[in-house]
Design a protein around this motif. Structure first.
Motif, PDB file in Angstrom:
ATOM      1  N   LYS A   1      -0.305   5.287   0.235  1.00  0.00           N
ATOM      2  CA  LYS A   1       0.636   3.778   0.840  1.00  0.00           C
ATOM      3  C   LYS A   1       0.161   2.876   1.617  1.00  0.00           C
ATOM      4  CE  LYS A   1       4.309   3.077  -2.556  1.00  0.00           C
ATOM      5  NZ  LYS A   1       5.630   2.548  -2.501  1.00  0.00           N
TER       6      LYS A   1
ATOM      7  N   GLY B   1      -3.409   2.054   2.330  1.00  0.00           N
ATOM      8  CA  GLY B   1      -4.146   1.362   1.046  1.00  0.00           C
ATOM      9  C   GLY B   1      -5.231   1.574   0.118  1.00  0.00           C
TER      10      GLY B   1
ATOM     11  N   THR C   1      -8.768   5.022   5.363  1.00  0.00           N
ATOM     12  CA  THR C   1      -7.801   4.273   6.335  1.00  0.00           C
ATOM     13  C   THR C   1      -8.231   5.131   7.743  1.00  0.00           C
ATOM     14  OG1 THR C   1      -7.176   3.054   4.918  1.00  0.00           O
ATOM     15  CG2 THR C   1      -5.942   2.534   6.768  1.00  0.00           C
TER      16      THR C   1
END
Length: 475
Positions: free
Chosen positions: A337, A340, A375
């Motif tokens: 989470k 992303g 990320t």
């Protein structure tokens, strides 16, 4: 219509395939054998060829044909670097399982010979006494232990071909392979065992449960439902470390995949290196629950400028919460989470400073990440404080052995979590408390690597052969 077999193997990873090999080799014509595989090896995984083709200057993908041949069978090991550790106490505790170092060592050599038979390169990496002693001295300076381990490097481009050759052999021995078939339940009914799948029921006299790491959570749920005796198992959680290859080269030129173990001063937790890939690639894994993870690969013919390895901390839980699988899954989902839907990447210096990484900081690093679909973030937001403290300490101590590995610019990827599930309580034959139900491999908590996983598959199958009065010594 129900399908009838003598032996049904749940899981087509390394443990399941070696079980099928042993049964079909010595029980051919006498035993009806099936392998049931959900196809997790990893259909959910991002193809590493996206990176590989770039490095290889768009040469033809070396994995596509074997992938199609396998049709989903092979498990997570299919796309690994395929490093075979030739010690029974690395990748598990086979010597303790068998109660004999000599017997365990002999079984590891047997498993290795099968890999060579099906196309593994005949290249075993060993070190002499002086080299081993020097690495042991270096490790001692860091308060760590170096475990000298002979290793066979199969290579990420060769491993799918080896698996494909094994699958072809099994088919030639009339082993039925039910690929892309999920097992929903296993229920003893009288003298038989019913296996409920997404493609109908299967009835078998014996069952070998070998679900692999991806099936650890599934096995935990099955054990609770069907009363299979288990005990809490450990969880390895950590990061994938990526550094310039020249940083690790003084060590990896002696041993490709150094096994270094330490206990942290902060919490007295075990930390270890795992799956080192000189000049390799960091790759993404995606699991059935859509959480992500990272792993590493190395190829015999295609090189990057980096080396990557896992730095893992062993976590054990006690009463009242003992489910390490559920705990690890919750961490993996949180990390997914925060990223992303992608793995998190962070510079070591940023982790130490308590700040998230950004692309601008990463681009200033001397390390060019081999996994681009990531990320920039803060691993400490996903991991427990205790694990983060252990990782920072362990990396700094590794810097004594490999100077430069704890550079501020070293890249860390997360989550890297190894699920070994709860551990099934078994007899020496690997039979559970349910008659004629055997277990093997990582998913049942009996191994932590390809060598011991394969060996447990062989042990379970030999137990069945013995019960059926088939003497393998006559062959």
């Amino acid at each position: 219509m129900e399908k009838l077999y003598d032996v049904a193997i749940v899981g087509g990873g390394v443990a399941g395939l070696f079980a099928a090999y042993e049964l079909s080799t010595y029980g051919f014509g006498r035993l009806r054998i099936a392998v049931i595989e959900m196809g997790s090896g990893n259909p959910f995984r991002t193809c590493p060829m996206l990176n590989l083709k770039k490095l290889a200057r768009d040469r033809e993908c070396v994995l596509c044909r074997p992938c199609h041949v396998m049709s989903g069978v092979g498990g997570a090991i299919t796309f690994s670097s395929g490093t075979m550790n030739l010690r029974p106490d690395v990748g598990g505790d086979l010597d303790k399982l068998l109660g004999s170092w000599e017997e365990a060592e002999k079984l590891i050599q047997y498993v290795d010979s099968i890999l060579v038979k099906f196309g593994a390169p005949d290249n075993v990496y060993t070190m002499d006494y002086d080299q081993a002693s020097e690495l042991e001295r270096l490790a001692a300076k860091a308060g760590a232990k170096f475990v000298p381990t002979p290793q066979r490097l199969i290579g990420s481009e060769n491993m799918p071909k080896v698996i494909a050759n094994i699958v072809d052999y099994l088919k030639s021995r009339e082993v039925a392979i039910h690929d892309y078939t999920e097992v929903l339940d296993i229920e003893p009914i009288g003298e038989k065992i019913k296996i409920k799948t997404t493609k109908g029921d299967i009835i078998s006299k014996y069952v070998i449960i070998a679900p692999g790491r991806v099936g650890a959570e599934w096995f935990s749920q099955l054990a609770r439902k069907r009363g299979i005796d288990v005990e809490p198992g450990p969880l390895d959680i950590g990061v994938r470390v990526e550094v310039p290859a020249y940083v690790t080269e003084p060590i990896t030129k002696i041993v490709r995949d150094p096994k270094i173990i330490m206990y942290t001063k902060s919490y007295d937790d075990k930390a270890r290196t795992f799956c080192t890939n000189p000049n390799g690639l960091v790759v993404e894994e995606r699991y059935p629950d859509d959480s992500v993870g990272v792993n590493g690969e190395s190829f015999a013919t295609i090189k990057s400028k980096n080396t990557n390895f896992a730095l893992l901390v062993t976590v054990r839980l006690t009463d009242p919460f003992e489910d390490t699988v559920a705990y690890g899954k919750s961490i993996a989902r949180l990390a997914t989470k925060l990223g992303g839907g992608k793995p998190i990447i962070q510079r070591f210096g940023d982790l130490e400073a308590g700040r998230r990484s950004t692309w601008s900081r990463i681009e200033r690093s001397v390390v060019d990440p081999t996994l681009k679909s990531v990320t920039p973030g803060d691993i400490a937001m996903a991991y427990p404080y205790r694990v983060v403290v252990n990782i920072i300490e362990a990396l700094k101590r590794l810097d004594i052995i490999m100077p430069g590995v704890a550079s501020q610019q070293t890249l860390l990827y997360a989550p890297e979590i190894k699920f070994y599930s709860i551990r099934a309580r078994v007899t020496r034959e690997l039979e559970t408390n349910i008659k004629n139900v055997f277990v093997a491999g990582d998913g049942a908590g009996l191994s932590r690597g390809m060598n011991v996983a394969a060996a447990t598959g062989v042990i379970a199958s030999r137990s069945i052969l013995n019960r059926e009065g088939i003497d393998i010594e006559k062959y």
